[in-house]
Design a protein around this motif. Sequence first.
Motif, PDB file in Angstrom:
ATOM      1  N   LEU A 457       0.824  -1.202   0.000  1.00 47.69           N
ATOM      2  CA  LEU A 457       0.000   0.000   0.000  1.00 47.69           C
ATOM      3  C   LEU A 457       0.862   1.258   0.000  1.00 47.69           C
ATOM      4  O   LEU A 457       1.974   1.263   0.549  1.00 47.69           O
ATOM      5  N   PRO A 458       0.372   2.345  -0.609  1.00 47.59           N
ATOM      6  CA  PRO A 458       1.126   3.600  -0.612  1.00 47.59           C
ATOM      7  C   PRO A 458       1.403   4.087   0.809  1.00 47.59           C
ATOM      8  O   PRO A 458       0.554   3.935   1.700  1.00 47.59           O
ATOM      9  N   LYS A 459       2.550   4.674   1.018  1.00 47.45           N
ATOM     10  CA  LYS A 459       2.924   5.132   2.361  1.00 47.45           C
ATOM     11  C   LYS A 459       2.027   6.251   2.868  1.00 47.45           C
ATOM     12  O   LYS A 459       1.870   6.433   4.076  1.00 47.45           O
ATOM     13  N   ASN A 460       1.440   7.016   1.932  1.00 48.58           N
ATOM     14  CA  ASN A 460       0.568   8.112   2.378  1.00 48.58           C
ATOM     15  C   ASN A 460      -0.837   7.635   2.748  1.00 48.58           C
ATOM     16  O   ASN A 460      -1.683   8.417   3.166  1.00 48.58           O
ATOM     17  N   LEU A 461      -1.097   6.329   2.575  1.00 49.52           N
ATOM     18  CA  LEU A 461      -2.386   5.768   2.971  1.00 49.52           C
ATOM     19  C   LEU A 461      -2.262   5.290   4.416  1.00 49.52           C
ATOM     20  O   LEU A 461      -1.793   4.197   4.704  1.00 49.52           O
ATOM     21  N   THR A 462      -2.670   6.131   5.333  1.00 47.02           N
ATOM     22  CA  THR A 462      -2.463   5.849   6.762  1.00 47.02           C
ATOM     23  C   THR A 462      -3.714   5.366   7.480  1.00 47.02           C
ATOM     24  O   THR A 462      -3.629   4.863   8.595  1.00 47.02           O
TER      25      THR A 462
END
Length: 476
Positions: A457-462
């Motif tokens: 998953l993208p790192k900015n998806l928190t």
Amino acid sequence: MKRLVVIFLVLFAIGAKYSVAQHTHPQTAHYQAPQDQKVIEKLEQWKDLKFGIIIHWGLYAVPGIIESWSVCSEDWIERDSTISYNDYKKWYFGLKDEFNPVKFNPEQWAEASKKAGMKYLVFTTKHHDGFCLWDTKQTDYSIAHSKFAGNPKQDALKYVLEAYRNQGFMVGTYFSKPDWHSDYYWWKKYATPDRNNNYDANRYPWRWNQFKKYTFNQIQELMTNYGDVDLLWLDGGWVRPLETVTDEVRAWGAPIPSWSQDIDMPNIAKMARENQPGLLIVDRTVGGQFENYQTPEQHIPDTALDHPWESCITLGGAWGYMPGDKYKPTSQVIKTLVEVVAKGGSLLLGVGPTPEGEFTPGQVESLEKIGAWMNKNGEAIYATRTLPVFQSEDVFFTQSKDSKYCYAIATYGEDKALESTVSWNGNVPHKGARMTLISTGQRVKYTVKGDQVIVTLPKNLTKLSEGKALAFKFKK
């Protein structure tokens, strides 16, 4: 009497949520595909919609109890034992004189439904209690002869269908085949021991023929006086030809009379489709040529089905309005929708307006939250079809109609936290295929190990959105 009724209402409201399961409709075992080309075309259009709303609204909203069933005398129905059955029926049927939806707002319903991402409507024109939500000429037991009479919108059906058509919806009319208020179905000469008509139709053919005529005339009104109608959704599957009663039907546990409750569906369908070419007819649980799609109630089939179907499931614990009803979490609704669609069906979500004629703030809020997820991820839902592998644990799969793209939808429960990866087995992307997270359009990295796909998953998806589901798109 009023004090006793209040006591009953409290008891019944408590019991309704667990009693409701006892009259849910299972699906028929066999499906017969339609032959009419216009019906086939309409069915294909309907199969693209995937998400609809069914609205139960009627006298039962006034006291906020389960729809219609409290006037039925079967052993699973609970009522205050200090109230006689006849007194209770008199009170219930008399609610017509209290029904006064002064805030009737179908535009609010349609707007909230559209925001939820819904695409079609099934509106309850008449439930089993016989109270009609349109200005029928066959009886005065209707909204047009209630306390609401004289209001410019007293012919409620007209305004409901208009509001939903204006939002681009396919529209349908729910109609109960049994009618417990009609003297042609529940004859006052006899007691009313159960849900069936309470006299031998073979012994009194004139009376049953009057009921058939009454039913035909009412459906004719629905098919001729209210513009284009896409669906005729018929409930009350025990009203059927005797020869269609099988062991499957007997297994429901509902009483079965020794005479036929045949209302002549071929004649009704002929008339209906002459007025509404291509009309989809859903004669629930009866099967055959007049059940154009199946309708499992309050559950999802265990596996994918290769014929048209929808699960009708409530947003809360009841079909109609109940004070204090608890609505399902958005994540649960989204997971239900995703699973239904992955298995080839559509979700028909039940919402009941208040007796005043509005959706509650809680209902509106729930629909908006559902819509927030659908607005970003609808590509993986609408106009999709099934895949041979439709599920891998909590990940479900759909594909575009042209089979060009595959969608993997990872669902999370209320308590499941977001992790750095998502994995599934089956539906491996084409070698070198690009994969995107649909909600953001971001490209995501993935690896393949045999039959397993592992997505980073993208790192900015928190955190997860309200729907708690992530949809991915790729070529397979």
